[in-house]
Write an enzyme that holds these catalytic residues in place. Sequence first.
Site, short mmCIF file in Angstrom:
data_model
loop_
_atom_site.label_atom_id
_atom_site.label_comp_id
_atom_site.label_asym_id
_atom_site.label_seq_id
_atom_site.Cartn_x
_atom_site.Cartn_y
_atom_site.Cartn_z
N LYS A 58 -7.55 8.48 -4.65
CA LYS A 58 -6.46 8.71 -5.59
C LYS A 58 -7.00 8.48 -7.00
CE LYS A 58 -2.16 7.48 -4.63
NZ LYS A 58 -1.38 8.69 -4.31
C1 LIG Z 1 -1.79 14.11 -2.68
C2 LIG Z 1 -1.10 13.12 -1.83
N1 LIG Z 1 -1.00 13.36 -0.50
C3 LIG Z 1 -0.39 12.50 0.32
C4 LIG Z 1 0.18 11.33 -0.16
C5 LIG Z 1 0.85 10.39 0.78
O1 LIG Z 1 0.11 9.21 0.90
P1 LIG Z 1 0.78 7.84 1.30
O2 LIG Z 1 1.57 8.08 2.52
O3 LIG Z 1 -0.36 6.93 1.56
O4 LIG Z 1 1.63 7.41 0.17
C6 LIG Z 1 0.11 11.05 -1.52
C7 LIG Z 1 0.70 9.83 -2.07
O5 LIG Z 1 0.01 8.85 -2.28
C8 LIG Z 1 -0.57 11.95 -2.37
O6 LIG Z 1 -0.66 11.71 -3.68
#
Ligand SMILES: Cc1ncc(COP(=O)(O)O)c(C=O)c1O
Length: 306
Positions: A159
């Site tokens: 991220k």
């Molecule tokens: C691009 C992206 N995909 C998927 C997710 C879902 O991730 P998580 O379930 O860990 O929040 C997120 C959010 O963090 C994201 O930014």
Amino acid sequence: MGMESKFIWMNGEMVPFEKATLHFLTPALHYGAAVFEGIRAYDTPKGSAVFRLKEHIERLLDSAHIFGFRDNPLTLEQVMTAVKDTVRANGLKDCYIRPLIYLDGGGWNLTVDAGKPSLAIAVWDWGNYLGEEARAKGIRANISSFTRHHPNVMMTKAKISGNYANSFLAKTESVRLGFDEAIMLDPQGFVAECTGENLFVVRHGKIITPSTAPVLEGITRHSIHTIAQDLGYRILEQPISRDQLYIADEVFVCGTAAECIGLSEIDFRKIGEGKTGPVTRKIQDVYHEAIRGKVKKYEGWCDHVG
Ligand SMILES: Cc1ncc(COP(=O)(O)O)c(C=O)c1O
């Protein structure tokens, strides 16, 4: 959106909200040279608990490692403690939690080693990211004209703040077109993920989701996977084509901010009955109980703030 709180944790100190500012020349602002997490804490019968805190902080440190930071400001345990301290200091039971490791000075020659990473943690009261009606009604999405990251252009497991320029492009376009969310295809043309959520398809009683190679390893994706399996569903990881979405019985998306939300329509085509489907609803209901510490077997996912 009210993002106010009492304190923001910055490099070991609880800084009053109004004083938690950075200089204009902070390189993270100019180049997206930062990594972050999105976490939630929920009020449970035993008090406020952060959902899957360890997994989120492990991913934060992995993101920092992938970006190339060599000296993390803190260890896993220290960041976990700092997160819980911040929730407690702000007196919030249900909240969104945003830790960010950012390049704080240096870095104008576009190298990570020329600067130093700092950590800050904010928390605030934040309802469902896709709107309070989304859980009841489902949302409308389209296939974005923007492609999701090629895994050798942007790092898909991290991220990194700069990665989210791609999400901004897609989501802004979709919302301007009148949709609630953008579904993004990977560089090969298969379904990848949304701008901040992973995606699942339900067809003929089976649940299909893209493999993690081109997408973020969502922690909600993992929780949903476990819940669905415990409910007796078979989950397959395989490529999904655009038209497989159109003929799905159900499509749903999940993420920490959005939680678990059904799609009613994609590209002006009704999905299933055009509302949150029965499989999605079952999984969504268990997820909502689990995050609030009300399902015994998933209690280990809740890290009490104390
Ligand atoms: C691009 C992206 N995909 C998927 C997710 C879902 O991730 P998580 O379930 O860990 O929040 C997120 C959010 O963090 C994201 O930014």
